[in-house]
Design an enzyme around this catalytic site. Structure first.
Site, PDB file in Angstrom:
ATOM      1  N   CYS A 141      48.205  55.306  71.145  1.00 42.37           N
ATOM      2  CA  CYS A 141      48.435  56.863  70.957  1.00 42.37           C
ATOM      3  C   CYS A 141      47.565  57.772  71.596  1.00 42.37           C
ATOM      4  O   CYS A 141      47.872  58.839  71.670  1.00 42.37           O
ATOM      5  CB  CYS A 141      48.113  57.168  69.386  1.00 42.37           C
ATOM      6  N   ARG A 273      36.115  56.486  65.574  1.00 45.07           N
ATOM      7  CA  ARG A 273      36.806  56.894  63.969  1.00 45.07           C
ATOM      8  C   ARG A 273      36.208  57.923  63.673  1.00 45.07           C
ATOM      9  O   ARG A 273      34.954  57.563  63.237  1.00 45.07           O
ATOM     10  CB  ARG A 273      37.158  55.663  63.327  1.00 45.07           C
ATOM     11  N   HIS A 280      44.549  62.927  66.424  1.00 42.37           N
ATOM     12  CA  HIS A 280      43.584  62.275  67.095  1.00 42.37           C
ATOM     13  C   HIS A 280      43.170  63.380  68.251  1.00 42.37           C
ATOM     14  O   HIS A 280      43.941  64.019  68.823  1.00 42.37           O
ATOM     15  CB  HIS A 280      43.990  61.129  67.867  1.00 42.37           C
TER      16      HIS A 280
HETATM   17  N1  LIG Z   1      49.292  54.497  62.666  1.00 40.24           N
HETATM   18  C1  LIG Z   1      49.368  54.821  63.754  1.00 40.24           C
HETATM   19  O1  LIG Z   1      48.702  56.209  64.124  1.00 40.24           O
HETATM   20  C2  LIG Z   1      49.847  54.217  64.813  1.00 40.24           C
HETATM   21  C3  LIG Z   1      50.676  52.975  64.806  1.00 40.24           C
HETATM   22  N2  LIG Z   1      51.240  52.067  65.676  1.00 40.24           N
HETATM   23  C4  LIG Z   1      51.678  50.710  65.365  1.00 40.24           C
HETATM   24  O2  LIG Z   1      52.530  50.976  64.516  1.00 40.24           O
HETATM   25  C5  LIG Z   1      52.363  49.680  63.383  1.00 40.24           C
HETATM   26  C6  LIG Z   1      52.555  50.311  61.894  1.00 40.24           C
HETATM   27  O3  LIG Z   1      51.542  51.147  61.752  1.00 40.24           O
HETATM   28  P1  LIG Z   1      51.842  51.886  60.330  1.00 40.24           P
HETATM   29  O4  LIG Z   1      53.113  52.773  60.247  1.00 40.24           O
HETATM   30  O5  LIG Z   1      50.538  52.979  60.319  1.00 40.24           O
HETATM   31  O6  LIG Z   1      51.309  50.713  59.295  1.00 40.24           O
HETATM   32  P2  LIG Z   1      51.621  50.823  57.710  1.00 40.24           P
HETATM   33  O7  LIG Z   1      50.754  50.017  56.949  1.00 40.24           O
HETATM   34  O8  LIG Z   1      51.777  52.272  57.111  1.00 40.24           O
HETATM   35  O9  LIG Z   1      53.114  50.066  57.484  1.00 40.24           O
HETATM   36  C7  LIG Z   1      53.627  48.915  57.867  1.00 40.24           C
HETATM   37  C8  LIG Z   1      54.181  47.952  56.820  1.00 40.24           C
HETATM   38  O10 LIG Z   1      53.385  47.886  55.585  1.00 40.24           O
HETATM   39  C9  LIG Z   1      54.356  47.511  54.821  1.00 40.24           C
HETATM   40  N3  LIG Z   1      53.932  48.126  53.461  1.00 40.24           N
HETATM   41  C10 LIG Z   1      53.169  47.272  52.519  1.00 40.24           C
HETATM   42  N4  LIG Z   1      52.808  48.205  51.559  1.00 40.24           N
HETATM   43  C11 LIG Z   1      53.365  49.635  51.749  1.00 40.24           C
HETATM   44  C12 LIG Z   1      53.353  50.620  51.092  1.00 40.24           C
HETATM   45  N5  LIG Z   1      52.839  50.920  49.860  1.00 40.24           N
HETATM   46  N6  LIG Z   1      54.090  51.906  51.562  1.00 40.24           N
HETATM   47  C13 LIG Z   1      54.580  51.588  52.804  1.00 40.24           C
HETATM   48  N7  LIG Z   1      54.633  50.437  53.573  1.00 40.24           N
HETATM   49  C14 LIG Z   1      54.023  49.309  53.155  1.00 40.24           C
HETATM   50  C15 LIG Z   1      55.649  47.965  55.156  1.00 40.24           C
HETATM   51  O11 LIG Z   1      56.583  46.662  55.516  1.00 40.24           O
HETATM   52  P3  LIG Z   1      57.483  46.044  54.526  1.00 40.24           P
HETATM   53  O12 LIG Z   1      58.553  46.924  54.097  1.00 40.24           O
HETATM   54  O13 LIG Z   1      58.059  44.848  55.343  1.00 40.24           O
HETATM   55  O14 LIG Z   1      56.785  45.509  53.287  1.00 40.24           O
HETATM   56  C16 LIG Z   1      55.436  48.824  56.468  1.00 40.24           C
HETATM   57  O15 LIG Z   1      56.477  48.717  57.411  1.00 40.24           O
HETATM   58  C17 LIG Z   1      50.833  49.600  63.696  1.00 40.24           C
HETATM   59  O16 LIG Z   1      50.686  48.268  63.397  1.00 40.24           O
HETATM   60  C18 LIG Z   1      50.899  49.793  65.172  1.00 40.24           C
HETATM   61  O17 LIG Z   1      51.259  48.753  66.062  1.00 40.24           O
HETATM   62  C19 LIG Z   1      51.159  52.828  66.909  1.00 40.24           C
HETATM   63  C20 LIG Z   1      50.606  53.883  67.284  1.00 40.24           C
HETATM   64  C21 LIG Z   1      49.659  54.740  66.233  1.00 40.24           C
HETATM   65  N1  LIG Z   2      44.534  52.042  67.362  1.00 36.74           N
HETATM   66  C1  LIG Z   2      45.065  53.343  67.047  1.00 36.74           C
HETATM   67  C2  LIG Z   2      46.473  53.533  66.446  1.00 36.74           C
HETATM   68  C3  LIG Z   2      47.439  52.372  66.917  1.00 36.74           C
HETATM   69  O1  LIG Z   2      48.251  51.526  66.231  1.00 36.74           O
HETATM   70  O2  LIG Z   2      47.258  52.006  68.245  1.00 36.74           O
HETATM   71  P1  LIG Z   2      47.976  50.782  69.064  1.00 36.74           P
HETATM   72  O3  LIG Z   2      49.369  50.998  68.976  1.00 36.74           O
HETATM   73  O4  LIG Z   2      47.486  50.820  70.626  1.00 36.74           O
HETATM   74  O5  LIG Z   2      47.608  49.605  68.338  1.00 36.74           O
HETATM   75  C4  LIG Z   2      44.167  54.056  66.179  1.00 36.74           C
HETATM   76  O6  LIG Z   2      43.454  52.927  65.355  1.00 36.74           O
HETATM   77  O7  LIG Z   2      43.985  55.170  66.039  1.00 36.74           O
END
Ligand SMILES: NC(=O)C1=CN([C@@H]2O[C@H](COP(=O)(O)OP(=O)(O)OC[C@H]3O[C@@H](n4cnc5c(N)ncnc54)[C@H](OP(=O)(O)O)[C@@H]3O)[C@@H](O)[C@H]2O)C=CC1
Ligand SMILES: N[C@@H](CC(=O)OP(=O)(O)O)C(=O)O
Length: 379
Positions: A141, A273, A280
């Site tokens: 990000c 953080r 960010h």
């Molecule tokens: N957050 C960020 O800013 C960034 C994240 N990423 C990438 O994206 C990936 C996903 O991040 P992020 O979306 O923040 O992760 P989340 O924790 O929000 O979601 C990941 C998974 O958690 C499961 N889950 C379990 N409980 C819940 C709930 N109550 N509500 C919603 N989902 C739930 C879902 O899978 P299921 O339906 O299978 O249970 C969901 O797809 C990260 O691991 C990272 O690699 C990359 C760049 C930035």
């Molecule tokens: N690591 C970033 C979010 C993220 O998921 O990055 P990456 O996709 O490089 O793991 C953060 O914690 O703000």
């Protein structure tokens, strides 16, 4: 044209934070009209998918089923790196030939994987598609936000090196961490509310009380330390030479995105953080290869793409437009505080803020899908 039919697209992780932002953006841009989409989950499969605008996506698929996923032309995953590490090798071993489009970092540094940030590297991405490449990953990000914001300098070969200090929001760590921060805000306020109401108490009394809570009794199972009223100068795992992995990504991914196999742009980061919910911020010191004027630098930044927008280096404009509050939920990358440093004429300090759930995660994925579908994209 990559597809001769409407492609079947599996969206894994549709209900997570990145996934939800992705689905909203796809709806806003009517991407669902291009594809035959199915949501996939590791936990809600077999139940009806939530309605997405006018689209009924049927039942949710099983994200752990190689057999089910193998029927799809494209898999977009926002499920995280563990999922990628578990499922991607199985699908490829089973002979699946589709496109894998990933938000996670797991595959980013592999040779046959391109990083997605088309306003910066669309030619690289189009060439990769034409060459038959099948795996694509969104970049980190902070890297994506820096390159969209400062694309006018980075893509023109004007940057020799960058020193980055990031101020990363809780949402970058996931939904549970974000909730923890909000709960900490509430706990801090509740703890000192009586003292705030007692006019005989000074602010030093209040601060001492907050400090006592932070040091002794503020639950922080996800972050491992209080974030409300504090900060944590460590993101992700440890890497070599005292860097964290998040800091290492700054150098590795910036160069890969720009197609610089010699890693000729040095990027050194300190990633922190902070108690921000979403978006960010980064303070960036650039060493330029040329002595450009501030006006030239601002012109290059402002004209590179439609999302980077300049905030004048003035107090009022900075307070109104160069903050997480100002950009959250938008695709704007605010760039301001542009000034020369006393270190020398080629040293420039810049502050930039962008929504890491949009350009930092979800937006590149949906744009990659449009590239695969040979659909129009705005620049
Ligand atoms: N957050 C960020 O800013 C960034 C994240 N990423 C990438 O994206 C990936 C996903 O991040 P992020 O979306 O923040 O992760 P989340 O924790 O929000 O979601 C990941 C998974 O958690 C499961 N889950 C379990 N409980 C819940 C709930 N109550 N509500 C919603 N989902 C739930 C879902 O899978 P299921 O339906 O299978 O249970 C969901 O797809 C990260 O691991 C990272 O690699 C990359 C760049 C930035
Ligand atoms: N690591 C970033 C979010 C993220 O998921 O990055 P990456 O996709 O490089 O793991 C953060 O914690 O703000």
């Amino acid at each position: 044209m990559t597809f001769t039919h409407k492609p079947k697209v599996a969206i894994v992780g549709y209900r997570g934070m990145v996934g939800s932002v992705l689905v909203n953006r796809m709806l806003e841009e009517d991407d669902f009209a291009l594809i035959d989409a199915t949501f996939f989950s590791t936990s809600t499969h077999g139940t009806p998918a939530p309605k997405v605008g006018k689209y009924d996506l049927g039942l949710i698929g099983d994200a752990n089923s190689v057999a089910e996923l193998s029927a799809y032309d494209v898999i977009i995953t926002c499920q995280g790196g563990d999922y990628t590490n578990a499922m991607h090798p199985q699908l490829r071993a089973a002979g699946w030939q589709g496109y894998w489009v990933d938000a996670a970092s797991a595959l980013r540094m592999k040779e046959n994987v391109s990083l997605i940030l088309d306003p910066i590297n669309k030619d690289q991405l189009k060439a990769a598609i034409a060459a038959g490449q099948k795996d694509f990953a969104g970049a980190n990000c902070t890297v994506s936000l820096m390159l969209i914001g400062l694309g006018g300098l980075f893509t023109k070969g004007l940057v020799e090196s960058a020193i980055v200090s990031s101020y990363q929001a809780a949402s970058g760590a996931g939904a549970a961490n974000m909730r923890e921060l909000v709960e900490q805000f509430g706990a801090v306020y509740n703890h000192v509310a009586p003292e705030l109401a007692d006019k005989s108490k000074t602010m030093l009394d209040v601060a001492a009380s907050v400090q006592d809570l932070l040091a002794n009794n503020l639950p922080s199972p996800y972050f491992g330390a209080p974030l409300a009223a504090s900060l944590i100068p460590w993101i992700d795992a440890a890497h070599d030479h005292g860097f964290t992995k998040e800091e290492w990504k700054g150098h590795a991914e910036t160069n890969k995105l720009l197609g610089l196999t010699d890693h000729s742009i040095k990027v050194d980061s300190t990633c922190v953080r902070v108690g921000v919910l979403r978006s960010h911020s980064q303070s960036i010191t650039l060493k330029l290869k040329e002595n450009l004027s501030i006006a030239q630098i601002e012109e290059l930044i402002a004209t590179h793409n439609k999302w980077a927008y300049l905030v004048p280096n003035e107090k009022e404009a900075t307070l109104q437009r160069l903050t997480p509050t100002a950009v959250s939920g938008t695709l704007n990358i605010a760039v301001g505080r542009v000034r020369k440093l006393s270190l020398g004429d080629t040293y420039v300090s810049i502050f930039t803020v962008g929504d890491q759930l949009l350009w930092g995660a979800a937006e590149p994925l949906r744009r990659m899908l449009r590239l695969l579908c040979n659909a129009p994209l705005d620049y």
